[in-house]
Design a protein around this motif. Structure first.
Motif, short mmCIF file in Angstrom:
data_model
loop_
_atom_site.label_atom_id
_atom_site.label_comp_id
_atom_site.label_asym_id
_atom_site.label_seq_id
_atom_site.Cartn_x
_atom_site.Cartn_y
_atom_site.Cartn_z
N ARG A 174 -2.70 -3.58 13.15
CA ARG A 174 -4.42 -2.59 12.33
C ARG A 174 -4.32 -1.24 12.10
NH1 ARG A 174 -5.12 -6.42 16.98
NH2 ARG A 174 -5.11 -4.01 19.19
N LEU A 175 -4.26 -0.43 13.07
CA LEU A 175 -3.62 1.43 12.48
C LEU A 175 -3.35 1.93 11.49
CD1 LEU A 175 -3.37 2.27 16.42
CD2 LEU A 175 -6.01 1.76 15.01
N GLY A 176 -2.32 0.83 11.29
CA GLY A 176 -1.32 1.59 10.21
C GLY A 176 -2.29 1.71 8.46
N PRO A 177 -2.93 1.05 8.20
CA PRO A 177 -4.11 1.05 7.00
C PRO A 177 -4.86 2.08 7.17
CG PRO A 177 -3.62 -1.41 7.82
CD PRO A 177 -3.18 -0.76 9.18
N LEU A 178 -5.26 2.31 8.48
CA LEU A 178 -6.96 2.97 8.87
C LEU A 178 -5.45 4.54 8.68
CD1 LEU A 178 -9.23 4.12 10.03
CD2 LEU A 178 -8.54 4.00 12.15
N SER A 179 -5.39 5.13 9.19
CA SER A 179 -4.20 6.03 8.57
C SER A 179 -3.90 6.56 7.56
CB SER A 179 -2.75 6.06 9.72
OG SER A 179 -1.88 7.25 9.06
N MET A 196 -4.73 9.83 11.02
CA MET A 196 -3.35 10.11 10.77
C MET A 196 -1.72 10.56 11.19
SD MET A 196 -3.51 12.58 7.35
CE MET A 196 -4.83 13.17 7.22
N ILE A 197 -2.52 10.74 12.21
CA ILE A 197 -1.00 11.18 12.70
C ILE A 197 -1.00 10.71 13.90
CG2 ILE A 197 -0.02 12.89 14.22
CD1 ILE A 197 -1.13 15.13 12.74
N VAL A 198 -2.16 10.02 14.74
CA VAL A 198 -1.91 9.70 15.96
C VAL A 198 -1.25 8.04 15.66
CG1 VAL A 198 -3.35 8.65 17.98
CG2 VAL A 198 -4.00 10.49 17.57
N PRO A 199 -1.42 7.34 15.21
CA PRO A 199 -0.59 6.04 14.57
C PRO A 199 0.69 5.92 14.85
CG PRO A 199 -3.06 5.88 13.23
CD PRO A 199 -2.56 7.49 14.10
N MET A 200 1.03 7.68 14.19
CA MET A 200 2.66 7.31 13.60
C MET A 200 2.67 7.44 15.16
SD MET A 200 2.33 9.51 9.59
CE MET A 200 1.74 8.38 8.55
N LEU A 201 2.50 8.69 16.23
CA LEU A 201 3.31 9.15 16.94
C LEU A 201 3.29 7.86 17.53
CD1 LEU A 201 1.71 12.80 17.76
CD2 LEU A 201 3.81 12.19 16.75
N LEU A 202 1.98 6.91 17.60
CA LEU A 202 2.73 5.61 18.92
C LEU A 202 4.09 4.53 18.54
CD1 LEU A 202 -0.97 4.11 17.87
CD2 LEU A 202 -0.11 4.93 21.06
N LYS A 203 4.65 5.08 17.27
CA LYS A 203 5.48 4.37 17.14
C LYS A 203 6.75 5.31 17.95
CE LYS A 203 4.24 3.02 12.47
NZ LYS A 203 4.45 3.24 10.67
N ILE A 204 6.64 6.44 18.23
CA ILE A 204 8.08 6.71 18.71
C ILE A 204 7.78 6.64 20.88
CG2 ILE A 204 8.98 9.38 18.82
CD1 ILE A 204 8.21 8.10 16.27
N PHE A 260 1.05 -1.22 0.15
CA PHE A 260 -0.04 -0.38 -0.10
C PHE A 260 0.88 1.14 -0.11
CE2 PHE A 260 -3.08 2.94 1.56
CZ PHE A 260 -4.13 2.40 0.73
N GLU A 261 1.67 1.22 1.24
CA GLU A 261 2.77 2.20 0.84
C GLU A 261 3.74 2.65 0.02
OE1 GLU A 261 2.75 0.30 2.81
OE2 GLU A 261 2.58 0.77 4.75
N ARG A 262 3.49 1.63 -0.50
CA ARG A 262 4.79 1.91 -2.16
C ARG A 262 4.54 2.11 -3.53
NH1 ARG A 262 9.49 -1.37 -3.36
NH2 ARG A 262 9.22 -2.65 -1.57
#
Length: 354
Positions: free
Chosen positions: A228-233, A64-72, A16-18
């Motif tokens: 689970r949240l990645g695709p949702l983001s 979009m943002i919260v799932p990405m910030l969860l990785k930090i 999906f990202e590619r």
């Protein structure tokens, strides 16, 4: 065996990202089509605002943002000292070079060279969008780029965590300064609201959620949640783009070359700043496994934040919003090319004869 297992566990760029650029292109078509077919629906969505913040888009931005910030993991800030040269290079490029070089490139190309080809009334807004794009250093996607070039994971994590902390304090004043230089008036109240809504609150929510999940189920539970949240983001990102292009449709149909012209300073900025970070790292004797992600972090942008700020400051159908969306359009293919360049140049960087 341990090495093979660790390599297998390292996250790569998904299908999906590619093909994110393809999905963005489809969003352009779908958004323009829906904007023509359902103009009343888009008008209703546009009217759902509080203090110039569109509530529908704000919800999508949070997804979009919260799932990405969860990785930090902000606990990684303690490891910054291990790679202080690489951190210094990236901080210099992210905060002292990139925003100012983008403001200069936007002014030269959009405000001067391409000015006869652009709608005169939108040029300041386009430049503002480019500035917003450059003032937000990339966060989550950096993990993908770093992984693809075998970058040092500890450095990448600590640098991203440090960038998130600095954005809380530097994004608003830096944007206000550069937009003032570019002769674009920005209300401080709206800008500060954007910082609070799209940086401070998401960081707080994400870190609380991260600690709760890790405390209850450890890292495996967090990995499952992120999966689970990645695709949702990404779906939220694409839905936001459909809305943006639904409002921008008429302008795009009339002047499709505008997108190509806006992309020119973005492309130059990416390669320029990646090159500066890579060369400085070599000059300072930074290990290649740190220099490679340093170049990528210095070149890429937190386009989710840029899109959100552009919408809040200038509106859904503004030239600034369109300029940040162009950044999304070119992000993936351009960054993949930077990954290829740093990998192929490793021998040169480390002084290994061809």
């Amino acid at each position: 065996m341990a090495t093979l297992e660790s390599e297998a566990q390292r996250p790569g760029i998904g299908t999906f990202e590619r093909y994110l650029t393809l999905w963005v292109a489809l969003c352009i078509v779908v958004g323009i089509g829906l904007g023509h077919v359902l103009p009343n629906v888009f008008a209703t969505i546009a009217s759902a605002e509080v203090a110039r913040v569109n509530l529908v888009v704000a919800g999508l931005i949070w997804l979009m943002i919260v799932p990405m910030l969860l990785k930090i993991d902000f606990g990684a800030l303690g490891s910054v000292r291990q790679h202080w040269k690489g951190v210094g290079v990236t901080l210099f490029v992210n905060w002292a070079v990139k925003p100012f070089s983008m403001a200069a490139l936007g002014t030269v190309f959009l405000g001067w060279l391409f000015a006869p080809l652009l709608p005169a009334g939108e040029i300041p807004s386009y430049i503002a969008g480019l500035i917003l794009l450059a003032a937000a250093p990339c966060t989550a996607m950096v993990f993908v780029w770093s992984n693809l070039c075998d970058g040092e994971p500890t450095y990448t994590l600590s640098q991203v965590a440090l960038n998130d902390v600095l954005m809380v304090f530097l994004f608003a004043p830096l944007v206000a300064l550069l937009l003032g230089v570019a002769s674009v008036t920005v209300p401080w109240t709206t800008l500060l609201l954007s910082v609070g809504l799209y940086i401070i609150l998401p960081v707080i929510v994400a870190q609380i959620a991260r600690r709760v999940v890790v405390a209850s189920g450890g890292q495996p539970a967090l990995d499952r949640l992120l999966a689970r949240l990645g695709p949702l983001s990404l779906v939220a990102l694409l839905a936001t783009l459909v809305l943006l292009f639904g409002f921008q449709g008429e302008q795009i149909i009339r002047q499709p070359a505008v997108i190509m012209l806006i992309a020119v300073p973005i492309l130059i900025q990416v390669y320029l700043n990646a090159g500066i970070a890579y060369w400085l790292s070599k000059w300072l004797g930074v290990a290649w496994c740190v220099a490679a992600p340093a170049a990528l972090i210095g070149a890429s942008n937190f386009f989710e934040l840029a899109v959100a700020a552009a919408i809040s400051l200038f509106g859904l159908n503004s030239g600034a919003a369109l300029a940040t969306v162009v950044g999304v359009l070119v992000e993936v293919p351009v960054m993949l090319s930077v990954v290829a360049i740093v990998k192929r140049s490793r021998g040169w960087y480390e002084g290994v004869p061809a």
